[in-house]
Design an enzyme around this catalytic site. Structure first.
Site, mmCIF file in Angstrom:
data_model
loop_
_atom_site.group_PDB
_atom_site.id
_atom_site.type_symbol
_atom_site.label_atom_id
_atom_site.label_comp_id
_atom_site.label_asym_id
_atom_site.label_seq_id
_atom_site.Cartn_x
_atom_site.Cartn_y
_atom_site.Cartn_z
ATOM 1 N N ASN A 195 133.215 43.578 82.898
ATOM 2 C CA ASN A 195 132.343 43.806 84.008
ATOM 3 C C ASN A 195 131.767 42.226 84.238
ATOM 4 O O ASN A 195 131.629 41.736 85.264
ATOM 5 C CB ASN A 195 131.257 44.608 83.759
ATOM 6 C CG ASN A 195 131.672 46.040 83.886
ATOM 7 O OD1 ASN A 195 132.050 46.477 85.056
ATOM 8 N ND2 ASN A 195 132.007 46.773 82.870
ATOM 9 N N MET A 204 124.793 47.136 74.738
ATOM 10 C CA MET A 204 124.484 48.354 74.059
ATOM 11 C C MET A 204 123.213 48.609 73.182
ATOM 12 O O MET A 204 123.202 48.786 72.069
ATOM 13 C CB MET A 204 125.688 48.493 73.053
ATOM 14 C CG MET A 204 127.162 48.632 73.729
ATOM 15 S SD MET A 204 127.159 50.002 74.929
ATOM 16 C CE MET A 204 128.711 49.891 75.348
ATOM 17 N N ARG A 205 122.104 48.062 73.904
ATOM 18 C CA ARG A 205 120.566 48.194 73.338
ATOM 19 C C ARG A 205 119.958 48.999 74.202
ATOM 20 O O ARG A 205 119.882 48.646 75.430
ATOM 21 C CB ARG A 205 120.036 46.919 72.950
ATOM 22 C CG ARG A 205 120.852 45.963 71.932
ATOM 23 C CD ARG A 205 120.752 46.430 70.747
ATOM 24 N NE ARG A 205 119.430 46.439 69.941
ATOM 25 C CZ ARG A 205 119.389 47.353 68.807
ATOM 26 N NH1 ARG A 205 120.335 48.009 68.253
ATOM 27 N NH2 ARG A 205 118.289 47.405 68.495
ATOM 28 N N ILE A 206 119.041 49.688 73.994
ATOM 29 C CA ILE A 206 118.066 50.506 74.736
ATOM 30 C C ILE A 206 116.807 49.537 74.863
ATOM 31 O O ILE A 206 116.283 49.016 73.751
ATOM 32 C CB ILE A 206 117.715 51.931 74.293
ATOM 33 C CG1 ILE A 206 119.065 52.853 74.268
ATOM 34 C CG2 ILE A 206 116.519 52.478 74.975
ATOM 35 C CD1 ILE A 206 118.787 54.168 73.835
ATOM 36 N N HIS A 237 127.126 52.358 84.129
ATOM 37 C CA HIS A 237 127.473 53.440 83.333
ATOM 38 C C HIS A 237 128.569 54.212 83.485
ATOM 39 O O HIS A 237 129.016 54.481 84.732
ATOM 40 C CB HIS A 237 126.236 54.555 83.218
ATOM 41 C CG HIS A 237 126.518 55.501 82.245
ATOM 42 N ND1 HIS A 237 126.251 55.502 80.890
ATOM 43 C CD2 HIS A 237 126.913 56.746 82.243
ATOM 44 C CE1 HIS A 237 126.359 56.651 80.109
ATOM 45 N NE2 HIS A 237 126.953 57.387 81.197
#
Ligand code: GAR
Length: 204
Positions: free
Chosen positions: A22, A98-100, A117
Site C-alpha cells: 500500500n 499492525m499496532r493499535i 482495512h
C-alpha cells in the site's frame, strides 16, 4: 489552484509493519506531479520490513521504531510523536501498520490518521481482525462480496468514518490467500483516492 488552495502538498507520514505494498501504491500515485500529496516520511515498527526498502528506493526518509524496545504502548507512542514532530505532517496513513494506537495518541491527531482495512467495514473489523484472519472469516461466513475500506482512525478499532470502499467479488474456489490478493489490489486503488480526496478538501 482554487482561491483557497494552499501552496505545496499534503505531507504524509506512512506507518507500516510489513510488505508495504500500500505504501508503494501511495508512492507511485505521488509520482504524478498533479497528485496533491507527498510522502514525507515512513516509519516501521518492524525492523527489516520490506516497506522500508520501498521507501529507501524512492528516496524517502524511513526509520524503524521497534515497539519491542518499549515497555508500554505510551512509551512507544512517545517515540512515534518525537519522530513525527518537526516534519510538518498533515496526515498519518496507516498502511498495514499492525499496532493499535491509544486514545491519547489519536487525540493528538484529530481526523489526521487514516487506515486501510481489508474488508467492507463495519463487517469483519475490530480488534483481532487483521490480515489473513479477515479473509478466512469472510469466506467462512459465506459472503458474496468482500473489499477494502479506507477510514479515519478513532479509538474504537475500525469504527471511524469511512472515506472510500471498494467491493470485490468472491469466487467459489477462493482461499483466504487468493481473496487477500484481490482485496489488496483494491486497496492499492482506494488508498491514493482517499488521500487525494482529503487533500483536495483541505485546499491542496
Ligand atoms: C493490507 O491488506 C491491510 O489492509 C492489512 O494488512 C495488509 C498490509 O499490506 N491491514 C490490516 O489487516 C490492519 N487491520 P501491505 O503491507 O502490503 O500494504
Amino acid at each position: 489552484m482554487g482561491a483557497n488552495a494552499k501552496a505545496g502538498k499534503l505531507n504524509l507520514a506512512v506507518l507500516i509493519s510489513g510488505g508495504g505494498s500500500n505504501l508503494q501504491a501511495i508512492i507511485d500515485a505521488c509520482k504524478d506531479s498533479d497528485f496533491p500529496a507527498k510522502v514525507q516520511m515512513v516509519i516501521s515498527n518492524t525492523p527489516g520490513a520490506q516497506g522500508l526498502t520501498r521507501a529507501k528506493n524512492a528516496g524517502i526518509p524511513a526509520i524503524t521504531i521497534d515497539h519491542k524496545n518499549y515497555d508500554t504502548r505510551q512509551d512507544f507512542e512517545e517515540a512515534l510523536t518525537d519522530a513525527l514532530s518537526g516534519h510538518d505532517i498533515d496526515l498519518i496513513c496507516l498502511a498495514g501498520f499492525m499496532r493499535i494506537l491509544t486514545p491519547g495518541f489519536i487525540a493528538q491527531w484529530p481526523r489526521k490518521i487514516i487506515n486501510t482495512h481489508p474488508s467492507l467495514l463495519p463487517k469483519f473489523g475490530g480488534e483481532g481482525m487483521y490480515g489473513m484472519r479477515v479473509h478466512q472469516a469472510v469466506l467462512d461466513s459465506g459472503e458474496q462480496y468482500s473489499g477494502s475500506t479506507i477510514h479515519y482512525v478513532i479509538p474504537e478499532v475500525d469504527k471511524g468514518e469511512i472515506i472510500i470502499q471498494k467491493q470485490v467479488d468472491i469466487h467459489s474456489d477462493d482461499t483466504a490467500e487468493t481473496l487477500a490478493k484481490r482485496v489488496l489490489a483494491s486497496e492499492h486503488i482506494a488508498y491514493p483516492e482517499a488521500i487525494k480526496q482529503i487533500a483536495l478538501k483541505s485546499g491542496f
